[in-house]
Write an enzyme that holds these catalytic residues in place. Sequence first.
Site, PDB file in Angstrom:
ATOM      1  N   HIS A 188       0.839  -1.203   0.000  1.00  0.00           N
ATOM      2  CA  HIS A 188       0.000   0.000   0.000  1.00  0.00           C
ATOM      3  C   HIS A 188       0.876   1.256   0.000  1.00  0.00           C
ATOM      4  O   HIS A 188       0.560   2.253  -0.639  1.00  0.00           O
ATOM      5  CB  HIS A 188      -0.899   0.012   1.239  1.00  0.00           C
ATOM      6  CG  HIS A 188      -1.902  -1.093   1.261  1.00  0.00           C
ATOM      7  ND1 HIS A 188      -2.948  -1.163   0.362  1.00  0.00           N
ATOM      8  CD2 HIS A 188      -2.023  -2.169   2.066  1.00  0.00           C
ATOM      9  CE1 HIS A 188      -3.667  -2.245   0.627  1.00  0.00           C
ATOM     10  NE2 HIS A 188      -3.126  -2.862   1.645  1.00  0.00           N
ATOM     11  N   ARG A 295     -12.228   0.604 -13.017  1.00  0.00           N
ATOM     12  CA  ARG A 295     -12.264  -0.622 -12.209  1.00  0.00           C
ATOM     13  C   ARG A 295     -13.443  -0.563 -11.237  1.00  0.00           C
ATOM     14  O   ARG A 295     -13.303  -0.165 -10.088  1.00  0.00           O
ATOM     15  CB  ARG A 295     -10.951  -0.795 -11.453  1.00  0.00           C
ATOM     16  CG  ARG A 295      -9.726  -0.888 -12.351  1.00  0.00           C
ATOM     17  CD  ARG A 295      -8.460  -1.059 -11.521  1.00  0.00           C
ATOM     18  NE  ARG A 295      -7.269  -1.198 -12.328  1.00  0.00           N
ATOM     19  CZ  ARG A 295      -6.453  -0.194 -12.667  1.00  0.00           C
ATOM     20  NH1 ARG A 295      -6.750   1.049 -12.262  1.00  0.00           N
ATOM     21  NH2 ARG A 295      -5.378  -0.407 -13.398  1.00  0.00           N
ATOM     22  N   GLU A 429      -7.500 -11.748 -21.453  1.00  0.00           N
ATOM     23  CA  GLU A 429      -6.468 -11.903 -20.419  1.00  0.00           C
ATOM     24  C   GLU A 429      -6.190 -13.360 -20.079  1.00  0.00           C
ATOM     25  O   GLU A 429      -5.548 -13.659 -19.074  1.00  0.00           O
ATOM     26  CB  GLU A 429      -6.852 -11.110 -19.163  1.00  0.00           C
ATOM     27  CG  GLU A 429      -8.271 -11.337 -18.686  1.00  0.00           C
ATOM     28  CD  GLU A 429      -8.701 -10.340 -17.615  1.00  0.00           C
ATOM     29  OE1 GLU A 429      -7.831  -9.776 -16.927  1.00  0.00           O
ATOM     30  OE2 GLU A 429      -9.915 -10.140 -17.468  1.00  0.00           O
ATOM     31  N   ASP A 453      -2.737 -10.186 -16.174  1.00  0.00           N
ATOM     32  CA  ASP A 453      -3.187 -11.570 -16.022  1.00  0.00           C
ATOM     33  C   ASP A 453      -2.770 -12.434 -17.210  1.00  0.00           C
ATOM     34  O   ASP A 453      -2.467 -13.618 -17.039  1.00  0.00           O
ATOM     35  CB  ASP A 453      -4.711 -11.630 -15.833  1.00  0.00           C
ATOM     36  CG  ASP A 453      -5.102 -11.525 -14.366  1.00  0.00           C
ATOM     37  OD1 ASP A 453      -4.303 -11.935 -13.513  1.00  0.00           O
ATOM     38  OD2 ASP A 453      -6.198 -11.021 -14.080  1.00  0.00           O
ATOM     39  N   ARG A 463       1.791 -13.465 -10.219  1.00  0.00           N
ATOM     40  CA  ARG A 463       2.310 -12.100 -10.247  1.00  0.00           C
ATOM     41  C   ARG A 463       2.313 -11.421  -8.887  1.00  0.00           C
ATOM     42  O   ARG A 463       2.883 -10.349  -8.730  1.00  0.00           O
ATOM     43  CB  ARG A 463       1.533 -11.259 -11.269  1.00  0.00           C
ATOM     44  CG  ARG A 463       0.062 -11.013 -10.961  1.00  0.00           C
ATOM     45  CD  ARG A 463      -0.587 -10.351 -12.181  1.00  0.00           C
ATOM     46  NE  ARG A 463      -2.009 -10.108 -12.026  1.00  0.00           N
ATOM     47  CZ  ARG A 463      -2.537  -8.937 -11.664  1.00  0.00           C
ATOM     48  NH1 ARG A 463      -1.750  -7.920 -11.411  1.00  0.00           N
ATOM     49  NH2 ARG A 463      -3.840  -8.795 -11.566  1.00  0.00           N
ATOM     50  N   CYS A 500      -4.978  -2.496 -21.803  1.00  0.00           N
ATOM     51  CA  CYS A 500      -5.253  -1.734 -20.578  1.00  0.00           C
ATOM     52  C   CYS A 500      -4.411  -2.223 -19.400  1.00  0.00           C
ATOM     53  O   CYS A 500      -4.565  -1.755 -18.285  1.00  0.00           O
ATOM     54  CB  CYS A 500      -6.737  -1.784 -20.210  1.00  0.00           C
ATOM     55  SG  CYS A 500      -7.340  -3.419 -19.759  1.00  0.00           S
TER      56      CYS A 500
END
Length: 548
Positions: A188, A295, A429, A453, A463, A500
């Site tokens: 974060h 999103r 993806e 992805d 990942r 994207c």
Amino acid sequence: MKVYHGKSVFGGIAIGKTAVYQKSEQQVKRVKTEDSDGEWARYQAAREASIEQLGELYDKACREVGETNAAIFEIHQMMLEDDDYNESVENIIRTQQVNAEYAVAATGDNFSQMFAAMDDDYMRGRAADVKDISERVLNNLSGAGKTGVTTDEPVIILADDLAPSETVQLDKDKVLSFVTVHGSTNSHTAILARTMAIPALIGTDIPLDETTDGVMAVVDGSDGTIYVDPDEETMALMQEKKRADEEKKALLQQLKGKENKTIDGKKIMLYANIGNIKDLAAVIQNDAGGIGLFRSEFLYLEKEDYPTEEEQFKVYKTAVETMAGKNVIIRTLDIGADKQCAYFNMEHEENPALGYRAIRICLTQTDVFKTQLRALFRASAYGKLSIMYPMITSLWEVRKIKEIVEEVKAELDEQGIAYGEPKQGIMIETPAAVMVSGELAKEVDFFSIGTNDLTQYTLAVDRQNPKLDRFFDPHHPAILAMIRMVVENAHKAGIWAGICGELGADTSLTKEFLAMGVDELSVSAGSILPIRKIILETDLSQYGKDIK
């Protein structure tokens, strides 16, 4: 001069004095007490004060870095309201007849160890959050109150690590950069640093003592280096590099309003990725041509229960109205894997990245899906809105989505509710979607390639696992070949194809994407102008249209 290397979180050059930040961790002693009620009351007061502080931090973070990045403080508030955590503290206070400080410290250690031992990467990440909230309660119990970095002059902060709450309290006018010994690029704190545009390094093997405290230093975020007490030659070189960076930024501002077109006339759509309407200001400021990825799952992740149709409708409507006729592509709910939402009550999965997520949830819990689709179709009456469906692997999924869409439109018609006719596309993806992209292209209006992805599934590399960073190669020939195949199949069917994922912002590949015929790149707002510069300087007739 001493030179130390770390991993860059955000680029740029920072020049100034250092300040070593040592956490004021509480030294907790175990004290026997007969007044368990009094200790429990002390804890409750400290907990309430902590929740109030986290609310203030959330508000500050919303203003500075957007609602999506501020969500960590809501998570911390929820953790302090968690029954298991509070019952543990009370149990230790009463059964062991000890002070509140000891009960909080013991609970924090126990819960942190429990999270750290879990298999799931997301849950392991909560170990640091438990420590953070426990330390906050301890500070309030001792009267220390708010903690954070404070300085009278602009400095380069050196620390072992920084919690999200400490990072967001940084006064951007007083902090030139921060350099930490620990931390990860997916933390974060790293995300906040990138959003705040502060040059930052993590994983830096630098001592935190009198040899590095209060001395002149230079942080070079472009190559992950910090020069402590630099010599004259290094200082002159870094000052020139900093001037050059500032000139580049000023020149990029002159590209606003220019068309995204190569020298030989190839046009490309250059859009921005966002997580919430709070991010729209950065989109407009950086002159994006539209929103290529909204999103929508963050509407769900930021709430304690399913967002209503009306709540979603207002957000989507605001987005399309604000973008004033520019395309806004909203991805339907994409939770699961590393994005868990408690009220969905999803069972634990051994491999969540391959499990119950994204469109699989929507096609199983159709009531949730229909609520979102109703809100999206209603909002499409107010601007140029497109819908994008994630994690598609087969034709039957697309056809099932179409059936549900028709049901939603019939319901809206029956109720006399106005709606538009949004374009509908899918994310490519998965390798399966790539291989059947020729057939999928006949069913939809556009493709958007999710390279994060796609790379994970193609290379069989998690990942989220930092141990596999060297194996996660988005430049792998197989990935580039898949992108080329998808673009070709899209064009054969007369639809457009964009990117994207993070790879879209990789400027080392911009010319190659143009040569492949990629129609759209959707990236973070701050990457718009640097990519536009490359587009304007590219001549595909010289570069070569066929990349083999």
